[in-house]
Enzyme design. Structure first.
Site, PDB file in Angstrom:
ATOM      1  N   GLU A  75      32.095  25.402 -29.041  1.00 32.56           N
ATOM      2  CA  GLU A  75      32.623  26.703 -28.897  1.00 32.56           C
ATOM      3  C   GLU A  75      33.596  27.049 -30.035  1.00 32.56           C
ATOM      4  O   GLU A  75      33.438  28.134 -30.341  1.00 32.56           O
ATOM      5  CB  GLU A  75      32.971  26.964 -27.386  1.00 32.56           C
ATOM      6  CG  GLU A  75      32.991  28.562 -27.196  1.00 32.56           C
ATOM      7  CD  GLU A  75      33.157  28.745 -25.687  1.00 32.56           C
ATOM      8  OE1 GLU A  75      32.199  29.182 -25.049  1.00 32.56           O
ATOM      9  OE2 GLU A  75      34.244  28.707 -25.061  1.00 32.56           O
ATOM     10  N   HIS A  97      20.369   2.379 -22.503  1.00 33.71           N
ATOM     11  CA  HIS A  97      18.809   2.189 -22.264  1.00 33.71           C
ATOM     12  C   HIS A  97      18.096   3.572 -22.203  1.00 33.71           C
ATOM     13  O   HIS A  97      17.348   3.555 -21.381  1.00 33.71           O
ATOM     14  CB  HIS A  97      18.952   1.818 -20.655  1.00 33.71           C
ATOM     15  CG  HIS A  97      19.474   0.355 -20.602  1.00 33.71           C
ATOM     16  ND1 HIS A  97      18.695  -0.722 -20.750  1.00 33.71           N
ATOM     17  CD2 HIS A  97      20.763  -0.143 -20.551  1.00 33.71           C
ATOM     18  CE1 HIS A  97      19.420  -1.991 -20.698  1.00 33.71           C
ATOM     19  NE2 HIS A  97      20.727  -1.477 -20.462  1.00 33.71           N
ATOM     20  N   LYS A 124      39.922  33.291 -16.375  1.00 33.61           N
ATOM     21  CA  LYS A 124      40.740  33.881 -17.479  1.00 33.61           C
ATOM     22  C   LYS A 124      40.622  35.344 -17.345  1.00 33.61           C
ATOM     23  O   LYS A 124      41.889  36.031 -17.035  1.00 33.61           O
ATOM     24  CB  LYS A 124      40.689  33.235 -18.827  1.00 33.61           C
ATOM     25  CG  LYS A 124      41.935  33.835 -19.858  1.00 33.61           C
ATOM     26  CD  LYS A 124      41.449  33.260 -21.211  1.00 33.61           C
ATOM     27  CE  LYS A 124      42.277  34.055 -22.294  1.00 33.61           C
ATOM     28  NZ  LYS A 124      42.307  33.318 -23.529  1.00 33.61           N
ATOM     29  N   GLY A 126      40.301  29.647 -23.200  1.00 33.79           N
ATOM     30  CA  GLY A 126      39.732  29.037 -21.971  1.00 33.79           C
ATOM     31  C   GLY A 126      39.527  27.552 -22.284  1.00 33.79           C
ATOM     32  O   GLY A 126      39.631  26.751 -21.280  1.00 33.79           O
ATOM     33  N   ARG A 127      38.926  27.121 -23.363  1.00 28.96           N
ATOM     34  CA  ARG A 127      38.678  25.660 -23.752  1.00 28.96           C
ATOM     35  C   ARG A 127      39.712  24.768 -23.738  1.00 28.96           C
ATOM     36  O   ARG A 127      39.769  23.635 -24.031  1.00 28.96           O
ATOM     37  CB  ARG A 127      37.644  25.577 -24.730  1.00 28.96           C
ATOM     38  CG  ARG A 127      38.047  26.246 -26.032  1.00 28.96           C
ATOM     39  CD  ARG A 127      36.755  26.301 -26.949  1.00 28.96           C
ATOM     40  NE  ARG A 127      36.898  27.255 -27.977  1.00 28.96           N
ATOM     41  CZ  ARG A 127      36.889  28.310 -28.301  1.00 28.96           C
ATOM     42  NH1 ARG A 127      36.325  29.185 -27.226  1.00 28.96           N
ATOM     43  NH2 ARG A 127      36.882  28.855 -29.382  1.00 28.96           N
ATOM     44  N   GLU A 161      29.206  34.970 -13.469  1.00 27.62           N
ATOM     45  CA  GLU A 161      28.841  33.979 -12.648  1.00 27.62           C
ATOM     46  C   GLU A 161      30.015  33.554 -11.700  1.00 27.62           C
ATOM     47  O   GLU A 161      29.773  33.570 -10.520  1.00 27.62           O
ATOM     48  CB  GLU A 161      28.769  32.806 -13.418  1.00 27.62           C
ATOM     49  CG  GLU A 161      27.500  32.635 -14.685  1.00 27.62           C
ATOM     50  CD  GLU A 161      28.003  33.461 -16.024  1.00 27.62           C
ATOM     51  OE1 GLU A 161      29.018  34.170 -15.892  1.00 27.62           O
ATOM     52  OE2 GLU A 161      27.274  33.217 -16.813  1.00 27.62           O
ATOM     53  N   LYS A 169      25.356  37.563 -22.651  1.00 24.58           N
ATOM     54  CA  LYS A 169      25.827  38.221 -21.342  1.00 24.58           C
ATOM     55  C   LYS A 169      25.446  39.533 -21.305  1.00 24.58           C
ATOM     56  O   LYS A 169      25.094  40.003 -20.357  1.00 24.58           O
ATOM     57  CB  LYS A 169      27.468  38.109 -21.639  1.00 24.58           C
ATOM     58  CG  LYS A 169      27.860  36.727 -21.278  1.00 24.58           C
ATOM     59  CD  LYS A 169      29.611  36.765 -21.368  1.00 24.58           C
ATOM     60  CE  LYS A 169      30.220  35.626 -21.490  1.00 24.58           C
ATOM     61  NZ  LYS A 169      31.606  36.026 -21.740  1.00 24.58           N
TER      62      LYS A 169
HETATM   63  O1  F6P Z   1      31.560  31.324 -22.318  1.00 25.86           O
HETATM   64  C1  F6P Z   1      32.493  32.120 -22.874  1.00 25.86           C
HETATM   65  C2  F6P Z   1      33.819  31.894 -21.933  1.00 25.86           C
HETATM   66  O2  F6P Z   1      34.657  33.082 -22.704  1.00 25.86           O
HETATM   67  C3  F6P Z   1      34.550  30.550 -22.294  1.00 25.86           C
HETATM   68  O3  F6P Z   1      35.126  30.740 -23.633  1.00 25.86           O
HETATM   69  C4  F6P Z   1      35.497  30.479 -21.140  1.00 25.86           C
HETATM   70  O4  F6P Z   1      36.000  29.316 -20.901  1.00 25.86           O
HETATM   71  C5  F6P Z   1      34.357  31.098 -20.053  1.00 25.86           C
HETATM   72  O5  F6P Z   1      33.610  31.896 -20.668  1.00 25.86           O
HETATM   73  C6  F6P Z   1      35.100  31.479 -18.651  1.00 25.86           C
HETATM   74  O6  F6P Z   1      35.805  32.610 -18.948  1.00 25.86           O
HETATM   75  P1  F6P Z   1      36.700  33.138 -17.681  1.00 25.86           P
HETATM   76  O7  F6P Z   1      37.818  31.853 -17.766  1.00 25.86           O
HETATM   77  O8  F6P Z   1      37.374  34.359 -18.490  1.00 25.86           O
HETATM   78  O9  F6P Z   1      35.968  33.236 -16.675  1.00 25.86           O
END
Ligand code: F6P
Length: 561
Positions: A370, A401, A210, A284-285, A216, A525
């Site tokens: 979240e 199990h 987003k 995002g979620r 990452e 972060k």
């Molecule tokens: O972990 C925090 C967060 O902002 C989530 O809400 C989001 O889904 C994720 O990081 C990834 O963010 P982006 O889509 O901006 O890379």
């Protein structure tokens, strides 16, 4: 500060506390069913294809009425309407919350700041459909002209969990000739394992972010680009300007982006024509039915993807219009509140009896935890009540199990959702199809055992020696919701996800928290960025606490040992 009474001082809250103390001090599902056998039929809601059985909950008609009164007093439906209207109910980020617009029909009108956003939504869906169609048909080829056979989604959190979960769920509907992989972890092994057996010339990377700033994702995408260019040869790492332009052309054929941030996407070297847009009013979620679902759309095709959106939309409409008595997301949210706040349950298990839903609970963890893992209310005051529970679980019989022992005979109350289907959808052999009854028998048996247990007398009647009776007694009274659907189709998946989205919404509304921000992920972060130079170069990190400093020193000495 608002002048409405604090939640726990509301008369509706106090009435629930009294009700718990008076009618549910020692709840017994056996007694509840004996007093009212019809609850097996009455406590069932049908929403679209979902049959939602809540008869095995520690509630009676009065409990449900009191919970609905709490929902009315906290104006859940008022906030719901504000959400659907596009108001900025994400107060701390000053944003509208309009994932429901992502699945609205083409002729719907939903405005954000006076602009109807539905045409934009459908323009992106059409662009995705065109692209997905070209990849699926082979019209979109790689830089060397080879067909795309592998699609690798690089994203994390909401930019990974949704498409990864839904791809897994809908595998039987997917183009089996294509390989789909999902990379999220900044641990280089994740990307390594995802691409080590792939031919770069046949691989499409979808960079899903987003913000397009998530470390990452950008790190993995950068490494994927290096792998691609090195693997393609001519456009690789050579510095000649010709080779560089070859590299750009290769990137254009092998990288697309899903983002709200065109500037950053271009800065990364992805052609803006290869960007699929979404908007800041999509959390995002809550995003996998936006452009973030491109990998899924390539997998199952645009028509199936639209069926899934229609499934979402049908439950949106149900949540928006159904009266409180028959409103399923409202009910599930309120049942959760009953256990979290009045029984002090700390967790909630989601136990799908479908292997295809193996990632469903992990997906729900982000959606729920979240959203509702908050400890201040919408006005910034520390809450004086429990909020979101720990959500956990894995597919059905495997869990039986492993950890079901604790649910059955441990000391905690763990409400659970059992999710199953009447028919298997996969192209299974007759012999494997026949296993489905056994799978579902397990699901029904677990709901039964959790609810009704086994008394000491019943154990004795089986001739069990007295000293073993306590060990073999099941207390029961563990509440479950059983969600049953005909089969796991794209539409049913959409219905299920929307059900949980609005359940989470309901709880956030009652708890008066902002379910749409996620400030709690920021600190880690920032600190990771600050500590990283100490790990790589041994740099001095000012103000590092002694414990972390010792860990960093130990890491550095082990690293070079
Ligand atoms: O972990 C925090 C967060 O902002 C989530 O809400 C989001 O889904 C994720 O990081 C990834 O963010 P982006 O889509 O901006 O890379």
């Amino acid at each position: 500060m608002s002048d409405t009474p604090r939640l726990t001082r509301r008369p509706e809250w106090v009435a629930l506390e009294d009700h718990r103390a008076e009618a549910f001090q020692q709840p017994s599902l056996r007694e509840l069913f004996a007093a009212d056998p019809a609850r097996a039929e009455r406590y069932v809601l049908r929403v679209g294809d979902l049959r939602i059985d809540y008869s095995k909950h520690l509630v009676n008609d009065e409990t449900l009425a009191l919970l609905r009164e709490l929902a009315a007093a906290t104006d859940v439906f008022g906030l719901r309407d504000a959400m659907f209207r596009g108001e900025r109910i994400n107060v701390t980020e000053d944003r509208a919350v309009l994932h429901t617009a992502l699945r609205a029909p083409r002729d719907a009108v939903i405005e954000v700041d006076g602009e109807n956003v539905v045409p934009k939504v459908h323009a992106v869906l059409d662009k995705m459909a065109d692209f997905a169609g070209r990849v699926r048909s082979g019209a979109w080829t790689g830089h060397t002209g080879k067909l795309i056979r592998n699609v690798v989604n690089i994203g994390i959190g909401g930019s990974d969990l949704g498409p990864a979960m839904a791809y897994e769920a809908l595998r039987p509907f997917s183009a089996r000739e294509l390989t789909f992989r999902f990379v999220s972890n900044v641990d280089g092994s994740d990307l390594h394992e995802a691409i080590r057996d792939l031919d770069p010339a046949e691989t499409l990377f979808i960079v899903a972010s987003k913000t397009f700033t998530t470390i990452e994702t950008i790190t993995n995408a950068t490494s994927a680009r290096s792998w691609l260019l090195a693997g393609l040869g001519d456009g690789g790492t050579s510095r000649s300007s010709e080779a560089e332009s070859g590299g750009e052309k290769a990137v254009a054929k092998h990288f697309v982006a899903l983002s709200t941030n065109a500037e950053k996407v271009t800065g990364f070297g992805i052609d803006p024509d290869n960007m699929f847009e979404f908007w800041d009013w999509v959390g995002g979620r809550y995003s996998f039915d936006s452009a973030i679902g491109l990998s899924l759309m390539i997998a199952i095709g645009p028509d199936r993807f639209r069926e899934m959106l229609d499934g979402f939309h049908s439950v949106d409409e149900h949540f928006r219009t159904a009266p409180a008595e028959s409103n399923a997301p409202l009910l599930l949210g309120l049942l959760g509140i009953w256990y979290v706040n009045f029984f002090h349950a700390e967790s909630h298990a989601v136990l799908p009896y479908s292997h295809y839903l193996s990632k469903f609970t992990a997906y729900l963890q982000q959606l729920d935890m979240e959203s509702n893992g908050k400890s201040v209310d919408r006005d910034g005051n520390v809450v004086g009540w429990e909020t979101g529970p720990v959500v956990w679980g894995t597919p059905g019989t495997n869990g039986q199990h492993a950890y079901y022992q604790l649910i059955h005979q441990g000391t905690r109350l763990i409400p659970a959702d059992l999710i199953g289907f009447a028919r298997p959808v996969a192209e299974l052999s007759d012999e494997l199809k026949a296993q489905h009854d056994l799978l579902m028998a397990n699901m029904f048996a677990q709901g039964q055992a959790l609810a009704f247990g086994k008394t000491a007398d019943e154990v004795r009647a089986e001739g069990v020696p007295e000293e073993q009776v306590p060990h073999r007694t099941f207390q029961g009274n563990h509440p479950t919701t059983t969600i049953l659907a005909p089969e796991l189709t794209p539409s049913v998946l959409g219905q299920l996800v929307a059900l949980y989205e609005h359940k989470v919404f309901t709880q956030g509304a009652v708890w008066n928290i902002d379910s749409f921000d996620q400030w709690g992920v920021e600190l880690g972060k920032v600190l990771a960025k600050r500590v990283e130079p100490a790990l790589t170069d041994g740099a001095e990190v000012p103000g590092l606490d002694p414990s972390t400093a010792a860990l960093v020193a130990a890491y550095r000495s082990l690293k070079t040992a």
